[in-house]
Design a protein around this motif. Structure first.
Motif, PDB file in Angstrom:
ATOM      1  N   ARG A   1       0.813  -1.225  -0.016  1.00  0.00           N
ATOM      2  CA  ARG A   1      -0.071  -0.083   0.024  1.00  0.00           C
ATOM      3  C   ARG A   1       0.846   1.300   0.043  1.00  0.00           C
ATOM      4  O   ARG A   1       0.606   2.116  -0.607  1.00  0.00           O
ATOM      5  N   ARG A   2       1.969   1.183   0.860  1.00  0.00           N
ATOM      6  CA  ARG A   2       2.756   2.435   0.810  1.00  0.00           C
ATOM      7  C   ARG A   2       3.648   2.782  -0.146  1.00  0.00           C
ATOM      8  O   ARG A   2       4.123   3.795  -0.468  1.00  0.00           O
ATOM      9  N   LEU A   3       3.771   1.775  -0.967  1.00  0.00           N
ATOM     10  CA  LEU A   3       4.478   1.945  -2.213  1.00  0.00           C
ATOM     11  C   LEU A   3       3.722   3.126  -3.209  1.00  0.00           C
ATOM     12  O   LEU A   3       4.410   3.432  -4.209  1.00  0.00           O
ATOM     13  N   ASN A   4       2.413   3.378  -3.165  1.00  0.00           N
ATOM     14  CA  ASN A   4       1.550   4.079  -3.662  1.00  0.00           C
ATOM     15  C   ASN A   4       1.762   5.484  -3.200  1.00  0.00           C
ATOM     16  O   ASN A   4       1.202   6.463  -4.004  1.00  0.00           O
ATOM     17  N   HIS A   5       2.351   6.036  -2.146  1.00  0.00           N
ATOM     18  CA  HIS A   5       2.438   7.290  -1.633  1.00  0.00           C
ATOM     19  C   HIS A   5       3.418   8.006  -2.390  1.00  0.00           C
ATOM     20  O   HIS A   5       4.447   7.641  -3.279  1.00  0.00           O
ATOM     21  N   SER A   6       3.399   9.455  -2.331  1.00  0.00           N
ATOM     22  CA  SER A   6       4.308  10.562  -2.737  1.00  0.00           C
ATOM     23  C   SER A   6       5.555  10.171  -1.923  1.00  0.00           C
ATOM     24  O   SER A   6       5.773   9.706  -0.765  1.00  0.00           O
ATOM     25  N   PRO A   7       6.784  10.759  -2.621  1.00  0.00           N
ATOM     26  CA  PRO A   7       7.984  10.655  -1.868  1.00  0.00           C
ATOM     27  C   PRO A   7       7.968  11.540  -0.448  1.00  0.00           C
ATOM     28  O   PRO A   7       8.400  11.101   0.607  1.00  0.00           O
ATOM     29  N   ASP A   8       7.300  12.673  -0.389  1.00  0.00           N
ATOM     30  CA  ASP A   8       7.420  13.445   0.671  1.00  0.00           C
ATOM     31  C   ASP A   8       6.529  12.801   1.614  1.00  0.00           C
ATOM     32  O   ASP A   8       6.764  12.611   3.074  1.00  0.00           O
ATOM     33  N   TYR A   9       5.299  12.117   1.314  1.00  0.00           N
ATOM     34  CA  TYR A   9       4.292  11.755   2.373  1.00  0.00           C
ATOM     35  C   TYR A   9       5.267  10.413   2.833  1.00  0.00           C
ATOM     36  O   TYR A   9       5.119  10.472   4.024  1.00  0.00           O
ATOM     37  N   GLU A  10       5.752   9.625   2.205  1.00  0.00           N
ATOM     38  CA  GLU A  10       6.375   8.652   2.655  1.00  0.00           C
ATOM     39  C   GLU A  10       7.623   8.673   3.412  1.00  0.00           C
ATOM     40  O   GLU A  10       7.920   7.924   4.407  1.00  0.00           O
ATOM     41  N   ARG A  11       8.371   9.778   3.191  1.00  0.00           N
ATOM     42  CA  ARG A  11       9.369  10.148   4.316  1.00  0.00           C
ATOM     43  C   ARG A  11       8.813  10.542   5.563  1.00  0.00           C
ATOM     44  O   ARG A  11       9.377   9.855   6.534  1.00  0.00           O
ATOM     45  N   ALA A  12       7.746  11.205   5.693  1.00  0.00           N
ATOM     46  CA  ALA A  12       6.988  11.529   6.892  1.00  0.00           C
ATOM     47  C   ALA A  12       6.580  10.094   7.623  1.00  0.00           C
ATOM     48  O   ALA A  12       6.629  10.035   8.694  1.00  0.00           O
ATOM     49  N   GLU A  13       6.000   9.391   6.904  1.00  0.00           N
ATOM     50  CA  GLU A  13       5.564   8.169   7.370  1.00  0.00           C
ATOM     51  C   GLU A  13       6.637   7.032   7.966  1.00  0.00           C
ATOM     52  O   GLU A  13       6.392   6.580   8.802  1.00  0.00           O
ATOM     53  N   ALA A  14       7.901   7.112   7.305  1.00  0.00           N
ATOM     54  CA  ALA A  14       8.974   6.395   7.605  1.00  0.00           C
ATOM     55  C   ALA A  14       9.357   7.207   9.129  1.00  0.00           C
ATOM     56  O   ALA A  14       9.835   6.140  10.036  1.00  0.00           O
TER      57      ALA A  14
END
Length: 591
Positions: free
Chosen positions: A144-157
């Motif tokens: 699911r998280r593969l579909n996120h934007s880079p900025d969002y995924e950095r924050a989620e990490a």
């Protein structure tokens, strides 16, 4: 032997840094900077000090920390080169026992994720309860998280890194959020009850007076009795009411609670968190044999979501005398009237007027609720104090034109009902953007009996409009209704709209808001105030008595009305402690 805050506060800096070794992967600088804030009064304060250090460190330092983490079931794990903490976490989640197919899938996901984002996938694999996610949950989250934007995924990490650090700190300090775990477990057990058609798909749906709804009421009433409530009843609208008596028979009551019905394909925490947090606090009072100068009335409201019938806030509305007899003739999708459903459930309709509460008997109303939004999670804060609840108005309507052949009806001869509603929806979007804090939604739009080659002759729809002040909401609604009239006239359509629900904006009572603020600050958590865009039972009780709310952070960007809705047992623990602190403040005031 578990570390204590006293030890940490007293230790020389180098020793204190060593005591916190491994909390953030290969990054002792975070602990060193956070220790400048000593002495720490609470573990929550220490956790947030470290969170703040990383937040203020800048993007380069944050990316370096993310890249310091190993891949899940990756090369370092295979070569047994993980830190002791990472080894324990990955083994707890069963990643050391993957089947060949699972291992291959995770390796492919690792490769795809690194190629897309340039850093490894980070997930707190011990999960919101701290006991470990299943391998399938990990794989599903990864995909699911593969579909996120880079900025969002950095924050989620980073959010997941903070959760990993929280669990590691719990281990170091021997801290177990036992009350939060109990609240978590109550949610899981209640979520086993779901309506037919959804239960078979593993989805949570509990609508008013279905078998699943009635089973939830019985389960909640049973737990209330186990927790020590002196009186438990299911009232004439299906509310589950538990009372913990005051020390003196003539003492007033604090009312609290939230709803146990859900939307369709729901999350587990919306509403129910506000039932189980007070339940845990009362159980602790009962275990201690304590009575307060006031009683506690916990109400699990039977209906708030308006899913089966349009009588939204039916549960809390009945307590303020807002139950309209005409609602009894509303029909659900199967043609069953509300009256028939209530009679089938054994509820005494004639007793509904008796449910209205006398405000002189109550101190006020407080509600704990999952935030249902992204603010707290983006700020890395577990709790927030609500300043007001936005006013809301809802309509259901129907647009009627003329069904005709899609191939032979010229564009300038059409009376397309669906396009009329579509134009209205676009206007609502534009109109809401004109005001600060206003929102407008067409949540339901349907062409009954529609066909691919027929111009829609009928379209049913809903309108939901909210704003921080009633005047602002009403001005928006008036403009939308005027636009609806103009669209229908111009397109040769007819329409009808029915007011389904209207709730006034509900600013928090200043004194009650301060009690929540005092509680949050006593826990060592930074204070954050925010308004609620969602409607809550508190906005109904607001008409009868002072009210204030506490929000609890949600995971997955605070998503709600969705199976991804979640929070952690640690945040639930803080919510129980905050609620207990409010009780102690009131007890001191009434001593």
């Amino acid at each position: 032997m578990a570390l204590t805050l006293q030890q940490l506060n007293a230790a020389p800096l180098a020793e204190a840094v060593a005591l916190l070794d491994g909390v953030y992967e290969h990054s002792p600088w975070i602990a060193e900077a956070a220790l400048a804030e000593r002495p720490f009064r609470t573990l929550a304060q220490l956790k947030h000090a470290m969170v703040r250090v990383l937040r203020e460190a800048g993007e380069d330092a944050q990316l370096a920390l993310i890249r310091a983490h190993p891949e899940l079931a990756g090369k370092a794990a295979v070569a047994r080169q993980l830190t002791a903490e990472s080894t324990h976490e990955q083994s707890t989640a069963g990643l050391t026992d993957c089947t060949p197919e699972e291992f291959a899938r995770i390796q492919q996901l690792n490769a795809d994720y690194n190629a897309r984002f340039g850093f490894p996938f980070i997930l707190a694999v011990r999960g919101p309860r701290g006991t470990g996610l299943s391998r399938q949950e990990i794989i599903d989250t990864f995909a699911r998280r593969l579909n996120h934007s880079p900025d969002y995924e950095r924050a989620e990490a980073l959010r997941n890194i903070h959760r990993i650090a929280e669990i590691r700190l719990n281990d170091k300090f021997g801290h177990e959020p036992t009350l939060g775990n109990d609240v978590w477990d109550w949610h899981e057990r209640l979520a086993r009850h779901s309506d037919p058609g959804f239960a078979e798909q593993g989805q949570l749906t509990v609508t008013y007076l279905t078998d699943a709804h009635r089973a939830c009421a019985q389960r909640i009433s049973h737990w209330m009795r186990e927790c020590g409530f002196d009186e438990v009843e299911i009232d004439a609208v299906g509310n589950v009411v538990g009372r913990y008596r005051p020390a003196q028979a003539d003492g007033r009551y604090l009312m609290t609670g939230s709803h146990y019905d859900t939307v369709r394909n729901a999350g587990k925490y919306d509403g129910r968190l506000g039932i189980f947090v007070p339940m845990a606090a009362v159980r602790e009072l009962h275990r201690q044999g304590r009575r307060l100068p006031f009683g506690i009335e916990l109400v699990a409201f039977s209906e708030e979501e308006g899913q089966r019938y349009k009588a939204t806030f039916l549960g809390s509305g009945a307590l303020i005398g807002d139950f309209r007899p005409e609602w009894l003739e509303q029909r659900d999708a199967e043609g069953i009237t509300l009256r028939e459903a209530m009679q089938h459930a054994g509820l005494c309709i004639d007793d509904i007027p008796k449910l209205r509460r006398d405000p002189a008997r109550y101190l006020g109303f407080v509600e704990v609720h999952i935030e249902q939004g992204p603010v707290l999670t983006e700020l890395d804060l577990p709790l927030g104090v609500v300043t007001s609840i936005n006013g809301c108005v809802r309509y259901v309507g129907e647009m009627v034109g003329m069904a005709s052949h899609a191939g032979t009806t010229p564009m300038d001869r059409r009376r397309d009902a669906a396009l009329g509603v579509a134009e209205l929806a676009l206007y609502m979007e534009q109109r809401a953007r004109q005001d600060e804090g206003s929102v407008a939604t067409v949540g339901m739009l349907e062409v009954p009996g529609g066909s691919i080659n027929v111009v829609p002759g009928r379209c049913t729809f809903s309108m939901d409009m909210r704003a921080p002040a009633d005047a602002q909401r009403d001005a928006m609604a008036a403009d939308v209704l005027a636009q609806l009239e103009g669209i229908a006239r111009r397109r040769g359509l007819q329409y009808r709209v029915e007011l389904a629900m209207q709730a006034a904006a509900a600013p928090s009572d200043p004194a009650w808001q301060r009690r929540w603020e005092n509680a949050v600050q006593a826990l060592g958590v930074p204070l954050h105030r925010l308004a609620s865009g969602a409607g809550h039972d508190a906005m109904k009780l607001h008409e009868l008595m002072p009210q204030a709310m506490l929000f609890v952070r949600g995971l997955n960007s605070g998503i709600s009305h969705n199976p991804l809705e979640s929070t952690t047992s640690d945040d639930m623990q803080l919510a129980v402690e905050a609620f207990a602190h409010v009780l102690e403040q009131l007890a001191a005031e009434h001593a």
